[in-house]
Design a protein around this motif. Structure first.
Motif, short mmCIF file in Angstrom:
data_model
loop_
_atom_site.label_atom_id
_atom_site.label_comp_id
_atom_site.label_asym_id
_atom_site.label_seq_id
_atom_site.Cartn_x
_atom_site.Cartn_y
_atom_site.Cartn_z
N GLY A 88 0.80 -1.22 0.00
CA GLY A 88 0.00 0.00 0.00
C GLY A 88 0.84 1.27 0.00
N VAL A 89 1.94 1.25 0.74
CA VAL A 89 2.78 2.45 0.80
C VAL A 89 3.40 2.71 -0.57
CG1 VAL A 89 4.63 3.61 2.03
CG2 VAL A 89 3.32 1.84 3.17
N GLU A 140 2.17 1.85 -3.36
CA GLU A 140 1.08 2.32 -4.19
C GLU A 140 0.79 3.80 -3.95
OE1 GLU A 140 -2.68 0.07 -3.84
OE2 GLU A 140 -1.79 -0.74 -5.67
N ALA A 141 0.80 4.19 -2.67
CA ALA A 141 0.56 5.60 -2.35
C ALA A 141 1.60 6.48 -3.04
CB ALA A 141 0.60 5.80 -0.84
N TYR A 142 2.84 6.02 -3.06
CA TYR A 142 3.90 6.82 -3.69
C TYR A 142 3.75 6.81 -5.21
CZ TYR A 142 6.33 8.28 0.45
OH TYR A 142 6.63 8.93 1.61
N GLU A 143 3.32 5.68 -5.77
CA GLU A 143 3.05 5.66 -7.21
C GLU A 143 1.94 6.66 -7.54
OE1 GLU A 143 2.12 1.60 -8.05
OE2 GLU A 143 4.22 0.98 -8.09
N ALA A 144 0.93 6.67 -6.68
CA ALA A 144 -0.21 7.58 -6.91
C ALA A 144 0.20 9.04 -6.82
CB ALA A 144 -1.32 7.28 -5.92
N MET A 145 1.29 9.32 -6.09
CA MET A 145 1.75 10.71 -5.99
C MET A 145 2.67 11.08 -7.16
SD MET A 145 2.30 11.45 -1.92
CE MET A 145 2.99 9.90 -1.38
N GLY A 146 2.85 10.15 -8.09
CA GLY A 146 3.65 10.44 -9.27
C GLY A 146 5.15 10.44 -9.00
N ILE A 147 5.58 9.62 -8.05
CA ILE A 147 7.00 9.58 -7.70
C ILE A 147 7.71 8.50 -8.52
CG2 ILE A 147 8.58 9.04 -5.79
CD1 ILE A 147 6.42 10.58 -4.06
N LYS A 148 8.93 8.82 -8.95
CA LYS A 148 9.67 7.93 -9.86
C LYS A 148 10.03 6.61 -9.18
CE LYS A 148 11.89 11.47 -12.64
NZ LYS A 148 11.92 12.73 -11.85
N VAL A 165 11.23 4.33 -0.22
CA VAL A 165 10.17 3.53 0.39
C VAL A 165 10.65 2.12 0.68
CG1 VAL A 165 7.82 2.65 0.16
CG2 VAL A 165 8.39 4.90 -0.76
N ASN A 207 -6.59 7.41 -11.47
CA ASN A 207 -5.19 7.82 -11.60
C ASN A 207 -4.34 6.72 -12.24
OD1 ASN A 207 -5.11 6.03 -9.51
ND2 ASN A 207 -4.36 7.48 -7.98
N LEU A 211 -3.74 3.74 -11.43
CA LEU A 211 -3.07 2.70 -10.64
C LEU A 211 -3.51 1.36 -11.22
CD1 LEU A 211 -3.24 3.69 -6.87
CD2 LEU A 211 -1.27 3.62 -8.37
N LYS A 238 3.08 10.73 -14.60
CA LYS A 238 3.61 10.99 -13.26
C LYS A 238 3.35 12.44 -12.87
CE LYS A 238 6.87 7.36 -12.40
NZ LYS A 238 7.18 6.58 -13.63
N ARG A 252 -0.29 12.85 -12.05
CA ARG A 252 -0.64 12.22 -10.78
C ARG A 252 -0.32 13.11 -9.59
NH1 ARG A 252 1.48 5.99 -11.38
NH2 ARG A 252 -0.41 5.11 -12.30
N GLN A 253 0.69 13.97 -9.75
CA GLN A 253 1.05 14.85 -8.64
C GLN A 253 -0.08 15.82 -8.30
OE1 GLN A 253 4.85 16.52 -9.72
NE2 GLN A 253 5.78 14.50 -9.84
N PHE A 274 -6.28 6.29 1.48
CA PHE A 274 -6.63 4.88 1.47
C PHE A 274 -7.23 4.44 2.81
CE2 PHE A 274 -3.02 5.87 -1.14
CZ PHE A 274 -3.21 5.17 -2.31
N ASN A 309 -1.43 3.99 4.58
CA ASN A 309 -0.23 3.88 3.77
C ASN A 309 0.84 4.94 4.04
OD1 ASN A 309 -1.55 1.73 2.71
ND2 ASN A 309 -2.08 2.71 0.78
N LEU A 318 4.69 5.98 5.80
CA LEU A 318 6.00 5.36 6.08
C LEU A 318 6.09 5.12 7.58
CD1 LEU A 318 8.45 7.65 4.06
CD2 LEU A 318 7.76 5.33 3.45
N THR A 372 9.06 15.09 -5.43
CA THR A 372 8.38 15.64 -6.60
C THR A 372 8.93 17.01 -6.95
OG1 THR A 372 6.62 16.36 -5.11
CG2 THR A 372 6.20 14.38 -6.39
N ARG A 413 -0.65 14.86 3.75
CA ARG A 413 0.32 14.46 2.72
C ARG A 413 -0.26 14.70 1.32
NH1 ARG A 413 2.17 8.25 2.46
NH2 ARG A 413 -0.01 7.98 1.83
#
Ligand SMILES: Nc1ncnc2c1ncn2[C@@H]1O[C@H](COP(=O)(O)OP(=O)(O)O)[C@@H](O)[C@H]1O
Ligand SMILES: [Mg+2]
Lengths: 224, 344
Positions: free
Chosen positions: A125-126, A128-136, A144, B52, B54, B78, B81-82, B88, B92, B94, B110, B153
């Motif tokens: 999930g984490v 995924e959350a970062y993918e959803a934020m558009g992070i490379k 992560v 988005n 996913l 990408k 998506r920002q 969720f 999710n 860290l 970003t 966030r």
């Protein structure tokens, strides 16, 4: 008693000291190189899985197979088996320099596996959350995956290091020295029991110390 | 703002193919809170995740602000998506990062300038009310607080759209209330369009302008929340509405009363229109209405009420009375005994 101790130190001190240095050299250098190779391989093992960022069946299966093959060979056999390869890479097959290559070949796949299992523990999930934020993807790997599993990684590296210390004991066979070699040559072949006891004691202290250090570090890095 | 066109998503597991989405169209206007409700397995999560990308749809197109996401390159996607926040059910965050880091790290990655990161983290921590927790790790936070961090966030990227996948489903009722209020506040203050999915009618009732009901990968009913509440068409929607009103009448009583007249469910918007209408009923017709169960609840912008009423009287007179009520804008339906096919 103290006379015996100082006599022992006079007689063996220098040998033991240089054996310690050799062990540290072999473990330190090969651990460093093994991490450099093993960490990316572990990441690759995770990312080439079906459904993951770099989903690639062929790479995944190939990598898996190679790692399994190497990991099935006992170190003492590997040491001789890859002599030509060692000669080609290091230019020599003896001494500390000659033993680094087989130690790395032995340890890197092990570290790759340890990394793999550590990284797989990270909550999907984490990521995924970062993918959803558009992070490379490369940022996700480092910030992560590696970050979140750092506690398990430290524990894994501790185990790998202890395994390495064990493997260096056989390095004497190619004249690389070290504590294991000292215990074997003097303790077993020449029956200098004192030397054997002292080296074994030192090895125990080393392994114990390392494991405790690893445990403390891992606990500190864990925040939940 | 968000437009989904004919979205189909098929999952292949082994030899079986599951159609999680089957030709879904959805149009969410800018500034709205749009809810998607359905039972577990209806395809809600898959739907919100296609927005988005996913989850990439097998067929169909996704537009945000008239930009077709399904046609973008990986790099452009990408960037886009920002501007689309997402929260969720499982937060999710860290585990190894403090509250501050959890908001700051994605900003850094970003490319937000260093100086701005600090001010943004402070600003949004303030909005979600967690300034004093900035150096705490998620492990020491409650579920509601974790969701607040996740919201901060998402907001810190200053998105135009916020997607919520069962954002309150892991929270207790009080915490759910406070998170819903926060989402409503975000929608009003920043004009962020919210698409949220849920299996709880209560969530829809509290904050949504519009709602779509999903079943088996399709949208089976949609419209303004008030309309769905007062005139639910499908059995599923009826059951969702029913879940909010504990207005079951004992079976024996129903049997007894039905011999002396019809039992109906009246639904009305606004608190005042129901009871006066009933008073007029007994005055103008040869009917004795008695309330068996009733409830008034607050929808997002207006109160909504439901009464289960027994209309004692002749059949023709009852028919006329029902027509009269309908002219007054009151929804009238035959009362249906709720069988215990309950919400999963
Ligand atoms: N990654 C997946 N692989 C296979 N099947 C999936 C996957 N994700 C969802 N599904 C299936 O798609 C359907 C809809 O799932 P989902 O969108 O999660 O429903 P909901 O969120 O409404 O509970 C379910 O039948 C589910 O089993
Ligand atoms: Mg779901």
């Amino acid at each position: 008693m103290s006379a015996r101790v100082s006599e022992f130190i006079d007689l063996w001190g220098a040998d033991i000291w240089s054996a310690i240095i050799e062990t540290f050299q072999m473990v330190g250098i090969s651990l460093f190189i093994s991490v450099l190779i093993g960490l990316p391989l572990g990441v690759l093992l995770v990312l080439t899985r079906p459904g993951k960022a770099l989903d690639n069946k062929i790479s995944f299966r190939l990598l898996n197979a190679v790692i399994n093959v190497i990991r099935s060979i006992p170190f003492i056999i590997l040491l001789f088996f890859i002599l030509p390869f060692t000669k080609f890479i290091a230019g020599t097959t003896i001494g500390v320099k000659g033993v680094i290559v087989p130690l790395v070949v032995f340890t890197a796949p092990y570290i790759a596996r340890l990394m793999e299992s550590a990284l797989l523990e990270v909550d999907r999930g984490v990521v995924e959350a970062y993918e959803a934020m558009g992070i490379k993807t490369r940022h996700i790997i480092w910030h992560v995956l590696v970050r979140e599993s750092r506690s398990s990684i430290v524990l894994g590296l501790t185990i790998a290091t202890i395994g390495l210390i064990g493997a260096t004991a056989m390095a004497g066979l190619v004249g690389a020295g070290g504590l294991g070699d000292l215990a074997y040559r003097y303790g077993h072949l020449r029956y200098e029991v004192d030397v054997m006891y002292v080296t074994v004691f030192l090895l125990i202290v080393l392994v114990q110390g390392l494991q405790s250090f690893g445990n403390v570090m891992a606990a500190r890095l864990k925040k939940d | 703002m968000i437009r989904l066109e004919n979205i189909t998503k098929a999952f292949q597991t082994g030899t079986t193919v599951t159609k999680a989405l089957d030709g879904v169209d959805l149009n969410v206007e800018k500034g709205k809170i749009y809810g998607v409700i359905g039972y577990s397995g209806a395809g809600k999560s898959t739907l919100v995740r296609t927005v988005n990308l996913l989850e990439r749809p097998t067929e169909g197109k996704v537009y945000i602000n008239d930009v077709e996401l399904t046609g973008l390159s990986a790099g452009k996607l990408k960037k886009t998506r920002q501007r689309i926040g997402m929260i969720f059910q499982s937060f999710n965050l860290l585990k190894t990062g403090t509250v501050y880091q959890n908001i700051a790290v994605p900003l850094k990655l970003t490319g937000v300038p260093r100086k701005e990161i600090d001010s943004r983290v402070k600003k949004y921590l303030n909005i979600v009310g967690l300034e004093d927790k900035r150096d705490t790790y998620p492990g020491q936070l409650s579920g509601g607080q974790k969701q607040r961090v996740a919201i901060a966030r998402a907001l810190a990227h200053e998105p135009e759209v916020l997607l919520c996948d069962e954002a309150t489903s892991a929270l207790d009722p009080d915490t759910t209330e406070s998170i819903l209020s926060l989402l409503e506040q975000i929608n009003q203050e920043f004009g962020i369009t919210i698409l949220l999915i849920t299996h709880e009618m209560h969530v829809v009732q509290k904050i949504c302008h519009e709602v779509a009901v999903m079943e088996n990968g399709r949208v089976i009913e949609r419209g303004r929340v008030v309309d769905l509440f007062s005139k639910p068409k499908t059995p599923t929607t009826k059951r969702f509405v029913q879940s909010l009103f504990q207005d079951d009448v004992p079976e024996l009583l129903v049997k007894k009363l039905e011999s002396k007249g019809q039992i109906v469910t009246l639904s009305f918007v606004g608190e005042s229109s129901g009871k006066p209408a009933l008073a007029l009923l007994s005055k103008n017709f040869d009917i004795y209405p008695s309330i068996l169960a009733g409830n008034i609840t607050q929808l997002k912008d207006e109160p909504f009420g439901r009464l289960v009423v027994h209309l004692e009287g002749e059949e023709t007179e009852t028919r006329r009375a029902v027509m009269f009520l309908e002219e007054k804008g009151i929804g009238v339906e035959g009362y249906v005994q709720e069988v215990s096919t309950h919400v999963s």
